[in-house]
Design an enzyme around this catalytic site. Structure first.
Site, PDB file in Angstrom:
ATOM      1  N   ASP A 476      25.399  33.221  69.867  1.00  0.00           N
ATOM      2  CA  ASP A 476      25.526  31.936  69.175  1.00  0.00           C
ATOM      3  C   ASP A 476      24.586  31.870  67.976  1.00  0.00           C
ATOM      4  O   ASP A 476      23.633  32.639  67.858  1.00  0.00           O
ATOM      5  CB  ASP A 476      25.193  30.819  70.179  1.00  0.00           C
ATOM      6  CG  ASP A 476      25.935  29.526  69.881  1.00  0.00           C
ATOM      7  OD1 ASP A 476      26.373  29.330  68.744  1.00  0.00           O
ATOM      8  OD2 ASP A 476      26.062  28.697  70.814  1.00  0.00           O
ATOM      9  N   ASP A 546      33.813  23.960  68.927  1.00  0.00           N
ATOM     10  CA  ASP A 546      33.292  23.223  70.079  1.00  0.00           C
ATOM     11  C   ASP A 546      34.258  22.126  70.501  1.00  0.00           C
ATOM     12  O   ASP A 546      34.071  21.501  71.545  1.00  0.00           O
ATOM     13  CB  ASP A 546      31.927  22.606  69.746  1.00  0.00           C
ATOM     14  CG  ASP A 546      30.821  23.640  69.855  1.00  0.00           C
ATOM     15  OD1 ASP A 546      31.051  24.697  70.460  1.00  0.00           O
ATOM     16  OD2 ASP A 546      29.714  23.381  69.335  1.00  0.00           O
TER      17      ASP A 546
HETATM   18  C1  GLA Z   1      26.950  25.850  70.552  1.00  0.00           C
HETATM   19  C2  GLA Z   1      28.183  26.516  71.092  1.00  0.00           C
HETATM   20  C3  GLA Z   1      28.557  25.928  72.420  1.00  0.00           C
HETATM   21  C4  GLA Z   1      27.405  26.078  73.378  1.00  0.00           C
HETATM   22  C5  GLA Z   1      26.159  25.441  72.789  1.00  0.00           C
HETATM   23  C6  GLA Z   1      24.959  25.737  73.637  1.00  0.00           C
HETATM   24  O1  GLA Z   1      27.210  24.526  70.185  1.00  0.00           O
HETATM   25  O2  GLA Z   1      29.229  26.433  70.187  1.00  0.00           O
HETATM   26  O3  GLA Z   1      29.703  26.552  72.932  1.00  0.00           O
HETATM   27  O4  GLA Z   1      27.192  27.431  73.652  1.00  0.00           O
HETATM   28  O5  GLA Z   1      25.899  25.929  71.484  1.00  0.00           O
HETATM   29  O6  GLA Z   1      23.805  25.185  73.123  1.00  0.00           O
END
Ligand code: GLA
Length: 726
Positions: A476, A546
């Site tokens: 990420d 997300d």
């Molecule tokens: C980002 C990712 C999510 C999750 C969060 C965790 O927003 O896109 O899928 O992994 O971080 O903090």
């Protein structure tokens, strides 16, 4: 691909595309002649219009500037008279910025060289041919190599540039774009993929006239807001017809791309690293390599461009063991638990999931340091045994005993101010000395231009990955870069930080994929802020957004799939009301939409309604039945719900045209209407196809030209229709 000596013409042909370059005798300028549908002619230099006013400088030196300002230069330079967008700009040791390139030599060879340190497409000697044209600015002693590769069986030409300082004094590059093309005419449209967090890559189409229209990122990531992709298309081009030129930058950092309608009714397209906040110092003998641009030409509309990108990326960009493999169906605990989990909770999810046929548990953010919310511990990649009681290996072993694989989340590029790492090394983050850097999601970005930082972080990630049987990593990256400054760079090199950062990210991903070839890597960046071909070179799939709401996903996935294959689109079924938009959609629809991606779950399977849970085995069966087709097939857009009042449809057709999967989603139900009629695409007219659901047998021609009727009842309802050739 060949050089035609007497015309001084380079003819680059691929499947149905010609790209023609010519050297103008008198002054050895490298001019752009043509890019479009394949033509056989070799004597098309007349297209350069050098016999028209203002004439080449050898005939009319008094109007040299007018010549530069109208000539279609293959690679435009700053400061000599071409006032359209330049591709190359420098600052020499005396502070001057002009640059003029002239042809010196060229080389044509089979295959394609790797761009050192950068992602890029690849192909062997049977697949592609490369042309390198070496140009020189004699006064600066600056050598510029224009690199072109044609893929013989695809309508693809890639471009990149190498710039070498052959002078004694150092020189600063202030702008090095990767492609520049002048098209005739100004009647074009532009398509780009615009968005924001949770609504990435919505398709945007607009008319281009005179003046400049740019799409760019200066965020240190390719970004949620604009994707490094544009298409230039005929005003009247549709999904099936018209000339379309797609440009996609194989890079994950700052980019700049622009379409410019110019005074003599030509249109210039450029693409490359964003010159804002970019500088690169070259000492004597040093070289800078500009990342690659993939250019796709389609004479049959946007759809053919899409399918060309998909084929290229599936075969000639994505690497590793999972390139053409069905991916394990995973369940991710982010939306299920957020930071509130422990071994027991994870195992209870895994136990239930394994019974339903789910194949992997992914432990998301919150397993390390003291991370119980997003305000601490990034950089402290040590398992928190208060949450993961019994340790990581024990958890992984227990998950493995259930017959499931195990995956884990990292955010390696970041550091929390509240972390042991920051307390030990406060200067390891990107910052300007004396100025407090801005927080974003309560975190800073590590200064990856420093080798000791990269080595430390990579080794701590590696240690965790080596400690248990981990077969998946979600990498990420959750904030944009600000306060650019590195204590490791001299004042004249501070402008290198953005690009050095990207090179270091690529190096880390290279190390990871080399050391752990069996690990499936999924990139992610606050959802889909780094959904670009640069990332696809390292990871065969990327978390798309997300926003997991099935209806929002229609727009996000359609935009993403305009360029990127369905096999790369991270898509999960999540719980309702949806956490981002609060919408409740049928579980079945969520499954149908996620099938057009990697497919997985993002929910607490022990807590969802029983009737939803009961549907999971059927969805998993569908995944196993259709995934080969979805991963490898040709994708066609059929209906777009924002254009037609609430109905969306797409289809995937196998390469041999014997298998077809149609997905339809009714976003809003309509009272007192007949069923909807949709026309399929990409079938063989005189093949007969059987609709699995009804056993009806209909010709490809009827399915494509007359269509089929689709009845759906209710908002957000969906169905899939499977057809096979008989
Ligand atoms: C980002 C990712 C999510 C999750 C969060 C965790 O927003 O896109 O899928 O992994 O971080 O903090």
């Amino acid at each position: 691909m060949r050089f035609i000596e007497n015309n001084k013409v380079f003819k680059l042909d691929s499947k149905d595309t010609s790209y023609i370059i010519a050297i103008v005798d008198e002054e050895q300028f490298v001019g752009h002649v043509y890019f479009g549908k394949k033509i056989v002619d070799e004597n098309v230099n007349y297209l350069l219009r050098i016999d028209e006013s203002p004439y080449v400088p050898s005939k009319n030196n008094r109007d040299r500037v007018s010549f530069y300002d109208s000539f279609p230069m293959e690679y435009s330079t700053h400061g000599i008279g071409d006032f359209r967008e330049s591709s190359l700009q420098v600052r020499d040791s005396k502070g001057h910025t002009a640059c003029k390139l002239q042809y010196v030599s060229h080389e044509i060879f089979k295959g394609k060289k790797k761009l050192q340190g950068l992602p890029g497409t690849f192909g062997d000697e049977n697949e592609c041919t490369t042309l390198e044209i070496t140009c020189l600015d004699k006064d600066l002693n600056l050598e510029v190599v224009l690199v072109y590769t044609t893929f013989e069986n695809l309508d693809v030409i890639t471009r990149s540039v190498r710039v070498k300082n052959c002078a004694k004094d150092s020189i600063t590059l202030t702008k090095v774009l990767s492609t520049c093309i002048d098209f005739d005419g100004v009647n074009y449209d532009m398509v780009s993929l615009h968005g924001s967090w949770a609504r990435e890559r919505h398709i945007s189409r607009k008319k281009i006239g005179y003046g400049r229209q740019a799409v760019s990122s200066i965020r240190g990531e390719s970004s949620h807001q604009d994707n490094p992709f544009i298409a230039l298309l005929d005003n009247n081009a549709t999904d099936e017809s018209g000339n379309v030129y797609g440009f996609n930058f194989v890079y994950s950092g700052n980019f700049f791309t622009q379409i410019e309608g110019c005074q003599f009714d030509t249109t210039r397209v450029v693409m490359g690293i964003n010159p804002e906040d970019f500088e690169w110092v070259l000492q004597e003998g040093e070289e800078f390599i500009a990342p690659e641009v993939v250019m796709v030409y389609s004479n049959k509309g946007i759809g053919k461009m899409t399918r060309t990108f998909h084929d290229l990326y599936r075969n000639n960009l994505i690497r590793g063991e999972f390139k053409d493999k069905k991916r394990p169906i995973l369940i991710n605990n982010w939306e299920a638990t957020y930071f509130d989990f422990n071994t027991e909770k994870l195992l209870s999810i895994a136990k239930e999931a394994s019974k339903l046929g789910i194949e992997m548990l992914v432990m998301d953010d919150g397993w390390f340091g003291k991370r119980n919310s997003d305000n601490s511990s990034l950089g402290d990649w040590i398992v928190n045994e208060e949450k993961i009681q019994g340790g990581l290996k024990n958890l992984v072993d227990e998950v493995n005993k259930l017959g499931m694989e195990f995956g884990i989340w990292f955010e390696p590029e970041m550091i929390s101010p509240n972390s042991d790492l920051f307390r030990a090394h406060p200067d390891w983050c990107i910052h300007i000395e004396g100025r407090e850097p801005a927080l974003c999601r309560e975190q800073y970005v590590l200064d990856l231009s420093r080798k000791e930082v990269v080595d430390y972080i990579y080794e701590s990630v590696k240690k965790v990955l080596s400690s248990a049987n981990i077969t998946y990593v979600k990498w990420d990256m959750n904030r944009q870069l600000t306060d650019l400054g590195s204590i490791a760079l001299s004042p004249e090199r501070q402008g290198e930080l953005f690009h050095r950062y990207m090179l270091a990210v690529y190096e880390m991903m290279d190390r990871l994929t080399t050391d752990f070839p069996h690990i499936l890597l999924e990139n992610c960046s606050g959802g889909g802020a780094r959904f670009d071909p640069g990332m696809l070179y390292y990871s065969p799939q990327i978390w798309c957004s997300d926003d997991t709401d099935a209806i929002e996903r229609l727009k996000i996935q359609e935009g993403t799939a305009m360029v990127y294959p369905l096999s790369t689109i991270g898509a999960h079924v999540s719980d309702c009301p949806n956490h981002t938009v609060g919408r409740t959609t049928p579980f079945e629809t969520r499954g149908h939409v996620a099938l057009a991606g990697t497919f997985g779950y993002e929910l607490d399977v022990t807590r969802i309604p029983e009737e939803d849970r009961d549907m999971i085995p059927t969805q998993i069966e569908m995944y196993h039945k259709y995934n080969d087709l979805i991963r490898r097939g040709d994708y066609y857009r059929i209906e777009n719900f924002s254009e037609n009042h609430g109905f969306d449809a797409w289809t995937v057709v196998s390469k041999d045209k014997n298998e077809v999967l149609v997905t339809c989603v009714q976003v809003l139900g309509r009272p007192n209407y007949h069923s909807r009629r949709i026309k399929l695409k990409g079938l063989v007219e005189d093949k007969m196809y059987k609709i699995e659901e009804s056993d009806e047998i209909i010709s490809g021609g009827a399915l494509m030209y007359a269509g089929i009727n689709v009845s759906l009842y209710g908002d957000y309802s969906s169905k899939i229709i499977y057809l096979t050739a008989v």
